[in-house]
Design a protein around this motif. Sequence first.
Motif, PDB file in Angstrom:
ATOM      1  N   MET A   1      -0.417  -1.463  15.047  1.00  0.00           N
ATOM      2  CA  MET A   1      -1.370  -1.348  14.628  1.00  0.00           C
ATOM      3  C   MET A   1      -2.123  -2.270  13.887  1.00  0.00           C
ATOM      4  O   MET A   1      -3.587  -2.765  13.787  1.00  0.00           O
ATOM      5  N   ASN A   2      -1.740  -2.402  12.380  1.00  0.00           N
ATOM      6  CA  ASN A   2      -2.413  -4.070  11.815  1.00  0.00           C
ATOM      7  C   ASN A   2      -2.000  -4.770  12.101  1.00  0.00           C
ATOM      8  O   ASN A   2      -2.826  -5.317  11.944  1.00  0.00           O
TER       9      ASN A   2
ATOM     10  N   PHE B   1      -7.677   2.358  -3.480  1.00  0.00           N
ATOM     11  CA  PHE B   1      -8.832   1.928  -2.500  1.00  0.00           C
ATOM     12  C   PHE B   1      -8.585   3.392  -0.995  1.00  0.00           C
ATOM     13  O   PHE B   1      -7.715   4.418  -1.194  1.00  0.00           O
TER      14      PHE B   1
ATOM     15  N   SER C   1       8.605  10.523  -3.435  1.00  0.00           N
ATOM     16  CA  SER C   1       7.790  10.752  -3.986  1.00  0.00           C
ATOM     17  C   SER C   1       7.642  12.450  -3.797  1.00  0.00           C
ATOM     18  O   SER C   1       7.850  13.584  -5.101  1.00  0.00           O
ATOM     19  N   SER C   2       7.421  13.189  -2.758  1.00  0.00           N
ATOM     20  CA  SER C   2       7.369  14.514  -2.441  1.00  0.00           C
ATOM     21  C   SER C   2       9.066  15.777  -3.093  1.00  0.00           C
ATOM     22  O   SER C   2       8.648  16.295  -4.128  1.00  0.00           O
TER      23      SER C   2
ATOM     24  N   PRO D   1       1.101  -1.386  -0.012  1.00  0.00           N
ATOM     25  CA  PRO D   1       0.225  -0.236  -0.291  1.00  0.00           C
ATOM     26  C   PRO D   1       0.638   1.079  -0.250  1.00  0.00           C
ATOM     27  O   PRO D   1       1.887   1.398   0.756  1.00  0.00           O
ATOM     28  N   GLY D   2      -0.317   2.474  -0.935  1.00  0.00           N
ATOM     29  CA  GLY D   2       1.166   3.862  -0.547  1.00  0.00           C
ATOM     30  C   GLY D   2       0.660   4.964  -0.765  1.00  0.00           C
ATOM     31  O   GLY D   2      -0.803   4.808  -1.839  1.00  0.00           O
ATOM     32  N   SER D   3       0.239   5.801  -1.072  1.00  0.00           N
ATOM     33  CA  SER D   3       0.184   6.767  -2.131  1.00  0.00           C
ATOM     34  C   SER D   3       1.036   6.909  -3.082  1.00  0.00           C
ATOM     35  O   SER D   3      -0.422   7.534  -3.804  1.00  0.00           O
ATOM     36  N   PHE D   4       2.086   6.259  -3.738  1.00  0.00           N
ATOM     37  CA  PHE D   4       1.885   5.871  -5.295  1.00  0.00           C
ATOM     38  C   PHE D   4       1.771   7.889  -6.054  1.00  0.00           C
ATOM     39  O   PHE D   4       1.734   7.790  -6.716  1.00  0.00           O
TER      40      PHE D   4
ATOM     41  N   VAL E   1      -3.514   4.056  -2.429  1.00  0.00           N
ATOM     42  CA  VAL E   1      -4.286   4.818  -1.312  1.00  0.00           C
ATOM     43  C   VAL E   1      -5.036   6.362  -1.284  1.00  0.00           C
ATOM     44  O   VAL E   1      -3.734   7.038  -1.236  1.00  0.00           O
TER      45      VAL E   1
ATOM     46  N   GLY F   1     -10.577   3.741   2.879  1.00  0.00           N
ATOM     47  CA  GLY F   1     -10.845   2.746   3.891  1.00  0.00           C
ATOM     48  C   GLY F   1      -9.793   2.351   4.651  1.00  0.00           C
ATOM     49  O   GLY F   1      -8.493   2.449   4.668  1.00  0.00           O
ATOM     50  N   LEU F   2      -9.792   1.452   5.205  1.00  0.00           N
ATOM     51  CA  LEU F   2      -9.253   0.853   6.286  1.00  0.00           C
ATOM     52  C   LEU F   2      -8.489   0.259   5.604  1.00  0.00           C
ATOM     53  O   LEU F   2      -8.734  -1.243   5.338  1.00  0.00           O
TER      54      LEU F   2
ATOM     55  N   ARG G   1      13.784   2.995   4.185  1.00  0.00           N
ATOM     56  CA  ARG G   1      14.917   3.647   3.650  1.00  0.00           C
ATOM     57  C   ARG G   1      15.845   4.119   4.973  1.00  0.00           C
ATOM     58  O   ARG G   1      17.040   4.273   4.625  1.00  0.00           O
TER      59      ARG G   1
ATOM     60  N   MET H   1       2.823   1.272  12.647  1.00  0.00           N
ATOM     61  CA  MET H   1       1.895   0.924  11.188  1.00  0.00           C
ATOM     62  C   MET H   1       1.980  -0.587  11.820  1.00  0.00           C
ATOM     63  O   MET H   1       0.220  -0.872  11.797  1.00  0.00           O
TER      64      MET H   1
HETATM   65  N1  COA Z   1      11.487   4.153  -2.778  1.00  0.00           N
HETATM   66  C1  COA Z   1      10.964   5.812  -2.272  1.00  0.00           C
HETATM   67  N2  COA Z   1      10.101   6.288  -1.766  1.00  0.00           N
HETATM   68  C2  COA Z   1       9.465   5.804  -0.717  1.00  0.00           C
HETATM   69  C3  COA Z   1       9.943   4.364  -0.223  1.00  0.00           C
HETATM   70  C4  COA Z   1      10.593   3.514  -1.064  1.00  0.00           C
HETATM   71  N3  COA Z   1      11.029   2.529  -1.063  1.00  0.00           N
HETATM   72  N4  COA Z   1       9.066   3.877   0.376  1.00  0.00           N
HETATM   73  C5  COA Z   1       7.976   5.461   1.085  1.00  0.00           C
HETATM   74  N5  COA Z   1       8.786   5.863   0.022  1.00  0.00           N
HETATM   75  C6  COA Z   1       8.409   7.644   0.342  1.00  0.00           C
HETATM   76  C7  COA Z   1       6.630   7.771  -0.554  1.00  0.00           C
HETATM   77  O1  COA Z   1       6.988   7.998  -1.945  1.00  0.00           O
HETATM   78  C8  COA Z   1       6.704   8.613   0.154  1.00  0.00           C
HETATM   79  O2  COA Z   1       6.686   9.543  -0.242  1.00  0.00           O
HETATM   80  P1  COA Z   1       6.217  11.383   0.090  1.00  0.00           P
HETATM   81  O3  COA Z   1       5.691  11.718   1.652  1.00  0.00           O
HETATM   82  O4  COA Z   1       7.269  11.669  -0.592  1.00  0.00           O
HETATM   83  O5  COA Z   1       5.061  11.559  -0.631  1.00  0.00           O
HETATM   84  C9  COA Z   1       6.805   8.221   1.895  1.00  0.00           C
HETATM   85  O6  COA Z   1       7.537   7.420   1.420  1.00  0.00           O
HETATM   86  C10 COA Z   1       5.905   7.431   2.595  1.00  0.00           C
HETATM   87  O7  COA Z   1       4.514   7.325   2.115  1.00  0.00           O
HETATM   88  P2  COA Z   1       3.505   6.261   1.578  1.00  0.00           P
HETATM   89  O8  COA Z   1       4.894   4.739   1.297  1.00  0.00           O
HETATM   90  O9  COA Z   1       2.868   6.013   0.143  1.00  0.00           O
HETATM   91  O10 COA Z   1       2.519   5.777   2.598  1.00  0.00           O
HETATM   92  P3  COA Z   1       2.038   7.316   2.556  1.00  0.00           P
HETATM   93  O11 COA Z   1       2.208   7.205   4.333  1.00  0.00           O
HETATM   94  O12 COA Z   1       0.981   8.165   2.379  1.00  0.00           O
HETATM   95  O13 COA Z   1       0.388   5.408   3.647  1.00  0.00           O
HETATM   96  C11 COA Z   1      -0.972   3.923   4.496  1.00  0.00           C
HETATM   97  C12 COA Z   1       0.556   5.125   4.223  1.00  0.00           C
HETATM   98  C13 COA Z   1      -0.624   3.980   2.829  1.00  0.00           C
HETATM   99  C14 COA Z   1      -0.260   2.249   3.991  1.00  0.00           C
HETATM  100  C15 COA Z   1      -1.548   4.334   5.504  1.00  0.00           C
HETATM  101  O14 COA Z   1      -1.776   6.358   5.312  1.00  0.00           O
HETATM  102  C16 COA Z   1      -2.895   3.211   5.406  1.00  0.00           C
HETATM  103  O15 COA Z   1      -2.650   2.248   5.595  1.00  0.00           O
HETATM  104  N6  COA Z   1      -3.852   3.782   4.405  1.00  0.00           N
HETATM  105  C17 COA Z   1      -5.347   3.401   4.595  1.00  0.00           C
HETATM  106  C18 COA Z   1      -5.583   3.587   6.294  1.00  0.00           C
HETATM  107  C19 COA Z   1      -5.734   3.119   7.345  1.00  0.00           C
HETATM  108  O16 COA Z   1      -5.890   2.125   7.668  1.00  0.00           O
HETATM  109  N7  COA Z   1      -4.684   3.701   8.601  1.00  0.00           N
HETATM  110  C20 COA Z   1      -4.411   3.013   9.440  1.00  0.00           C
HETATM  111  C21 COA Z   1      -2.715   2.688   9.450  1.00  0.00           C
HETATM  112  S1  COA Z   1      -2.881   1.604  11.090  1.00  0.00           S
END
Ligand code: COA
Length: 161
Positions: free
Chosen positions: A104-105, A69, A128-129, A7-10, A36, A71-72, A90, A101
């Motif tokens: 919690m999961n 997706f 990504s940012s 999962p991730g924002s990608f 996500v 939600g949870l 990283r 996280m």
């Molecule tokens: N290479 C490059 N970038 C990486 C990386 C890798 N190997 N691993 C992580 N990143 C970067 C991403 O590009 C992203 O960068 P950004 O912040 O600049 O956009 C950052 O690390 C982390 O983002 P991401 O991995 O997309 O995670 P997130 O923090 O946006 O979201 C989810 C994580 C989607 C898994 C989490 O929010 C989720 O589970 N959401 C659903 C709701 C839920 O269930 N919540 C309860 C969770 S316990």
Amino acid sequence: MRIAVYPGSFDPLTNGHIDILEKTSKLFDKIIIAVVHNVTKTALFSLDERKSMILESTRHLNNIEVECFSGLLAAYVKEKNACAIIRGLRTVTDFEYEMHMALMNKVLIPEVETIFIIATHSNIFVSSSGVKEAALLGGDVSSLVPPAVFNGLTEKIKQMK
Ligand code: COA
């Protein structure tokens, strides 16, 4: 069948994500990339745009599916019958957030493990940012993202002008 969810924002997918996928696609029968909508982040690309860039960039891996997706995550992983959640690590900064996280999961879905994959050293600074910011300011990010993402970024920046 051993299914994992990544999962991730990608927003957008980077070579760092591809690195994690290339390493884990050998370990599982199927990986579902779950794109996500993260309410705490302002996205540059729509979910559909992100999905299509990911599909194009992962054609060389034959066991990848891409879904959007909201939600949870725990409920989604359960619905998909997955045995693992994949996350990339990283630096130590990632670790603290990821550990919370994962714990919690673990409470929500005890039968599922979070698998952490250490990023290849050349990708540890990629985010990504960072890619978006550099591209929006005219920097050449072609070595940090797959060609489909580079084209998507170029097109998006053109539209914004
Ligand atoms: N290479 C490059 N970038 C990486 C990386 C890798 N190997 N691993 C992580 N990143 C970067 C991403 O590009 C992203 O960068 P950004 O912040 O600049 O956009 C950052 O690390 C982390 O983002 P991401 O991995 O997309 O995670 P997130 O923090 O946006 O979201 C989810 C994580 C989607 C898994 C989490 O929010 C989720 O589970 N959401 C659903 C709701 C839920 O269930 N919540 C309860 C969770 S316990």
